[in-house]
Design an enzyme around this catalytic site. Structure first.
Site, PDB file in Angstrom:
ATOM      1  N   ASP A  66       0.760  -1.264   0.005  1.00 33.55           N
ATOM      2  CA  ASP A  66      -0.194  -0.101   0.019  1.00 33.55           C
ATOM      3  C   ASP A  66       1.015   1.198   0.145  1.00 33.55           C
ATOM      4  O   ASP A  66       1.501   1.443   1.162  1.00 33.55           O
ATOM      5  CB  ASP A  66      -0.881   0.042   1.053  1.00 33.55           C
ATOM      6  CG  ASP A  66      -1.812   1.137   1.447  1.00 33.55           C
ATOM      7  OD1 ASP A  66      -1.711   2.058   0.557  1.00 33.55           O
ATOM      8  OD2 ASP A  66      -2.660   1.142   2.254  1.00 33.55           O
ATOM      9  N   SER A 143      -0.011  11.179 -17.221  1.00 32.26           N
ATOM     10  CA  SER A 143      -1.278  11.393 -17.536  1.00 32.26           C
ATOM     11  C   SER A 143      -1.440  12.914 -18.470  1.00 32.26           C
ATOM     12  O   SER A 143      -0.831  13.639 -18.063  1.00 32.26           O
ATOM     13  CB  SER A 143      -2.253  11.269 -16.437  1.00 32.26           C
ATOM     14  OG  SER A 143      -3.622  11.737 -17.021  1.00 32.26           O
ATOM     15  N   TYR A 156      -7.509  15.563  -9.233  1.00 30.34           N
ATOM     16  CA  TYR A 156      -6.695  14.636 -10.015  1.00 30.34           C
ATOM     17  C   TYR A 156      -5.549  15.250 -10.735  1.00 30.34           C
ATOM     18  O   TYR A 156      -4.436  14.980 -10.629  1.00 30.34           O
ATOM     19  CB  TYR A 156      -7.448  13.785 -10.895  1.00 30.34           C
ATOM     20  CG  TYR A 156      -6.657  12.864 -11.581  1.00 30.34           C
ATOM     21  CD1 TYR A 156      -6.283  11.587 -11.313  1.00 30.34           C
ATOM     22  CD2 TYR A 156      -6.482  13.160 -13.043  1.00 30.34           C
ATOM     23  CE1 TYR A 156      -5.596  10.731 -12.018  1.00 30.34           C
ATOM     24  CE2 TYR A 156      -5.735  11.886 -13.905  1.00 30.34           C
ATOM     25  CZ  TYR A 156      -5.402  10.983 -13.206  1.00 30.34           C
ATOM     26  OH  TYR A 156      -4.688  10.172 -14.137  1.00 30.34           O
ATOM     27  N   LYS A 160      -1.559  14.941 -10.339  1.00 30.36           N
ATOM     28  CA  LYS A 160      -0.396  14.617 -11.651  1.00 30.36           C
ATOM     29  C   LYS A 160       0.356  15.680 -11.991  1.00 30.36           C
ATOM     30  O   LYS A 160       1.514  15.331 -12.590  1.00 30.36           O
ATOM     31  CB  LYS A 160      -1.391  14.174 -12.691  1.00 30.36           C
ATOM     32  CG  LYS A 160      -1.957  12.924 -12.528  1.00 30.36           C
ATOM     33  CD  LYS A 160      -0.948  11.719 -12.596  1.00 30.36           C
ATOM     34  CE  LYS A 160      -1.740  10.392 -12.457  1.00 30.36           C
ATOM     35  NZ  LYS A 160      -0.831   9.261 -12.468  1.00 30.36           N
TER      36      LYS A 160
END
Length: 318
Positions: A66, A143, A156, A160
């Site tokens: 994790d 991304s 998000y 990124k």
């Protein structure tokens, strides 16, 4: 000859699962893959696919890891029997979709913890040994959401964008240690990722104003169209990872699809950001181009997006 030891995070599905399989089943038999998962109860599909792909015995091992838990990261590192990791693939990620005002502090913190803090913890665990050995490669699932702001993906994208700065900083620093960092920049990819980011979203949208909900509906229609027309399969994306892994002098960025390049170029061509914002609004929400020279720039950028042979309208990231 010693095999190349590869450790990959986020292997329960999607890109991580396919990359683990691709390396473990490589005809050269030159890779030992440690496929890590946050929850080992989800490893069934990976082993089923490994059997179907004919992965040789000993080429693939699963570990619990994790990225949010430093003790979990350390325990996984200790279970790498070779005592080293030659290639670290930071693939684990979490998304968050919707108007920013509906996100809970817990949801925002979770995205930042997994996408950014988790990656920092992975680097802190594995980078020192790479430095001592003067050898190593770090591959990161990037991304388009780290290269450009996307509506309804603000948190998000923030995570990124941070990863882009992190990797670029390391790419400048690490070559004297024989270590290379590469980002694999992805557009839309057919994985379970999109379904996960929309869990519980309908209930949260009820607290947003009517105009924002209408804009979100437009965004969803746009995304569904782009996903139908332009989304890639994880198997296609894994070949880009392989190209970066095998390159004698790896680049900092590899693009899984050239479709996102027109928007990247548009952001660089107009440092003010006006052209990109106008082009994105036109693509997603159907805005008409503005008047005047700035409007002409925006219209040109949006026109680039419309040519199917060179690009597709922007969509939500992987």
């Amino acid at each position: 000859m010693d095999r190349t030891v590869v450790l990959i995070t986020g292997c329960s599905s999607g890109i991580g699962l396919q990359l683990a399989l691709r390396l473990a089943a490589d005809p050269s038999r030159s890779f030992k893959v440690y496929a890590t998962l946050r929850d080992l109860s989800t490893q069934g599909p990976l082993w089923e696919a490994a059997g179907a792909h004919g992965c040789p015995p000993g080429s693939l091992k699963t570990l619990q890891l994790d990225v949010q838990d430093a003790d979990s990261v350390a325990a996984a590192r200790a279970r790498v029997t070779e005592g080293r990791v030659d290639v670290l693939v930071c693939n684990a990620g979490r998304g968050l979709l919707g108007p920013i005002e509906v996100h809970s502090a817990e949801a925002v913190g979770s995205v930042l913890d997994v996408n950014l803090v988790g990656m920092v913890q992975m680097l802190q665990a594995f980078l020192p040994d790479m430095k001592r050995r003067r050898s190593g490669r770090i591959l990161v699932t990037g991304s388009m959401g780290g290269l450009m702001g996307l509506p309804f993906n603000a948190v998000y994208c923030a995570s990124k964008f941070a990863i882009e700065g992190l990797c670029e900083s390391l790419a400048v620093l690490l070559p004297p240690f024989g270590i290379h960092v590469s980002l694999i920049e992805c557009g839309p990819v057919r994985t379970a990722f999109q379904g996960k980011v929309q869990d519980g979203l309908d209930a949260a949208l009820g607290s947003a104003d009517a105009q924002t909900r209408d804009l979100f509906s437009q965004y969803q229609r746009h995304f569904e169209q782009v996903f139908r027309e332009a989304a890639q399969d994880p198997e296609e994306v894994t070949e880009v990872f392989l190209a970066a892994l095998r390159a004698p002098k790896p680049a900092l960025r590899y693009f899984a699809s050239e479709r996102i390049l027109p928007l990247v170029r548009l952001r660089l061509a107009d440092p003010s950001g006006c052209s990109y914002v106008a082009a994105m609004r036109r693509a997603v929400f159907g805005d008409k181009p503005a008047e005047g020279p700035e409007g002409a720039q925006a219209e040109a950028g949006a026109g680039e997006l419309g040519r199917p042979e060179s690009s597709a309208p922007p969509a939500a990231p992987k």
